[in-house]
Design a protein around this motif. Structure first.
Motif, PDB file in Angstrom:
ATOM      1  N   GLN A  64      41.201  25.415 -19.827  1.00 33.81           N
ATOM      2  CA  GLN A  64      40.760  24.073 -19.436  1.00 33.81           C
ATOM      3  C   GLN A  64      40.147  23.362 -20.634  1.00 33.81           C
ATOM      4  O   GLN A  64      39.321  23.925 -21.353  1.00 33.81           O
ATOM      5  CB  GLN A  64      39.718  24.151 -18.319  1.00 33.81           C
ATOM      6  CG  GLN A  64      40.293  24.593 -16.981  1.00 33.81           C
ATOM      7  CD  GLN A  64      39.228  24.577 -15.894  1.00 33.81           C
ATOM      8  OE1 GLN A  64      38.049  24.717 -16.169  1.00 33.81           O
ATOM      9  NE2 GLN A  64      39.664  24.388 -14.658  1.00 33.81           N
ATOM     10  N   LEU A  65      40.585  22.140 -20.846  1.00 32.86           N
ATOM     11  CA  LEU A  65      39.998  21.294 -21.873  1.00 32.86           C
ATOM     12  C   LEU A  65      39.614  19.974 -21.222  1.00 32.86           C
ATOM     13  O   LEU A  65      40.450  19.105 -21.007  1.00 32.86           O
ATOM     14  CB  LEU A  65      41.005  21.043 -23.009  1.00 32.86           C
ATOM     15  CG  LEU A  65      41.342  22.211 -23.931  1.00 32.86           C
ATOM     16  CD1 LEU A  65      42.402  21.798 -24.936  1.00 32.86           C
ATOM     17  CD2 LEU A  65      40.113  22.722 -24.650  1.00 32.86           C
ATOM     18  N   LYS A  66      38.337  19.860 -20.889  1.00 27.99           N
ATOM     19  CA  LYS A  66      37.886  18.668 -20.180  1.00 27.99           C
ATOM     20  C   LYS A  66      36.944  17.815 -21.024  1.00 27.99           C
ATOM     21  O   LYS A  66      36.924  16.593 -20.889  1.00 27.99           O
ATOM     22  CB  LYS A  66      37.193  19.068 -18.881  1.00 27.99           C
ATOM     23  CG  LYS A  66      38.138  19.698 -17.859  1.00 27.99           C
ATOM     24  CD  LYS A  66      37.409  20.018 -16.568  1.00 27.99           C
ATOM     25  CE  LYS A  66      38.371  20.612 -15.526  1.00 27.99           C
ATOM     26  NZ  LYS A  66      37.673  20.952 -14.261  1.00 27.99           N
ATOM     27  N   THR A  67      36.142  18.459 -21.859  1.00 26.09           N
ATOM     28  CA  THR A  67      35.175  17.717 -22.671  1.00 26.09           C
ATOM     29  C   THR A  67      35.190  18.236 -24.104  1.00 26.09           C
ATOM     30  O   THR A  67      35.780  19.267 -24.408  1.00 26.09           O
ATOM     31  CB  THR A  67      33.743  17.872 -22.116  1.00 26.09           C
ATOM     32  OG1 THR A  67      33.335  19.248 -22.276  1.00 26.09           O
ATOM     33  CG2 THR A  67      33.678  17.492 -20.643  1.00 26.09           C
ATOM     34  N   LYS A  68      34.492  17.514 -24.960  1.00 23.00           N
ATOM     35  CA  LYS A  68      34.382  17.891 -26.367  1.00 23.00           C
ATOM     36  C   LYS A  68      33.750  19.277 -26.529  1.00 23.00           C
ATOM     37  O   LYS A  68      34.075  20.021 -27.453  1.00 23.00           O
ATOM     38  CB  LYS A  68      33.524  16.840 -27.077  1.00 23.00           C
ATOM     39  CG  LYS A  68      33.742  16.728 -28.569  1.00 23.00           C
ATOM     40  CD  LYS A  68      32.969  15.516 -29.080  1.00 23.00           C
ATOM     41  CE  LYS A  68      33.340  15.207 -30.511  1.00 23.00           C
ATOM     42  NZ  LYS A  68      32.651  13.994 -31.006  1.00 23.00           N
TER      43      LYS A  68
END
Length: 267
Positions: A132-136
């Motif tokens: 998962q890549l949702k935020t910095k």
């Protein structure tokens, strides 16, 4: 000859080829007797044949051999340490920048080296997986910075996932580095100019300045806890005087105690 013996023989030949190539690239052409006498000259004898079990393993080993040899040839440890940034996060990016510098020089020197490095980096990129890549915060800055450097200096083509990984940090890198790219590329052969500029760039990046301010605030808080105010000290001293005013020898006893000083060790 059985298959297992044949495999070991082939792997050993591959290992010898990698080691010989690394020595040649770094100009470390010591004769065998010198190698036997000086263990430090065996710095390229690090390939374990049991780890060479596939084409992918060989691609990786070949690129790592080239990279290590280029480091020996082009990277001066004294210059590296002289320009090392003070901030711990900057140091890790500075290390990546230096690796890209000497690998770029090797790629310009020999097309074979360029091919080996690109194949390996392409392999690394295609094997990357992220759930998962949702935020910095989901993307380590080191990982994004390496991708940025590969894109700018090695012209590595990123896949959709690595584009997303870089995307969280790319504007920060572009804001700080893009205007200096021509200077950095023109000074690949001059380690001091390149590394001092990169150190300066990293230490001036807003994200690291904020981090350094946080570290300083934490340090100041620690110092405050370890060093009470003058008012508190005076109050405590008065209390002690009241309690011990009949004991004239108390002051002389103070000199018998050793006071430990805390020192910050550089990482």
């Amino acid at each position: 000859m059985t298959n297992s013996i044949r495999d070991v023989s082939l792997k050993e030949k591959l290992k010898q080829a990698l080691t010989s190539t690394a020595r040649a690239i770094s100009d470390d052409l010591s004769i065998k007797s010198e190698l036997d006498q000086n263990k430090n000259s065996k710095k390229f004898d690090f390939f374990k044949i049991e780890n060479l079990n596939s084409k992918e393993d060989f691609i990786k080993a070949r690129a790592e051999a080239d990279s290590l040899a280029l480091k020996e040839k082009f990277s001066d440890d004294k210059i590296y340490k002289k320009n090392l940034p003070s901030n711990s996060s900057c140091k890790s990016l500075y290390s990546i920048a230096e690796k890209i510098r000497y690998e770029s020089l090797g790629s310009k020197m020999l097309k074979g080296i360029e091919k080996n490095l690109k194949e390996n980096y392409g392999q690394i990129i295609n094997l990357k997986k992220k759930d998962q890549l949702k935020t910095k915060e989901d993307v380590p800055i080191n990982e994004a910075f390496e991708l940025y450097m590969l894109k700018k200096f090695h012209n590595i083509q990123l896949n959709p996932l690595t584009k997303d990984i870089l995307g969280y940090w790319e504007k920060d890198f572009e804001k700080a580095i893009e205007k200096h790219l021509d200077f950095l590329k023109e000074n690949l052969e001059f380690q001091n100019e390149y590394s001092s500029k990169f150190s300066e760039i990293l230490e001036e990046m807003e994200i690291f300045q904020n981090e350094e301010n946080d570290e300083n605030q934490e340090q100041n808080q620690d110092d405050g806890q370890n060093n009470p105010s003058n008012d508190d000290q005076e109050s405590q001293t008065d209390d002690k005087k009241d309690e011990n005013k009949d004991q004239e020898t108390e002051a002389s006893l103070d000199s018998d105690y050793d006071i430990d000083e805390y020192k910050l060790d550089e990482q």
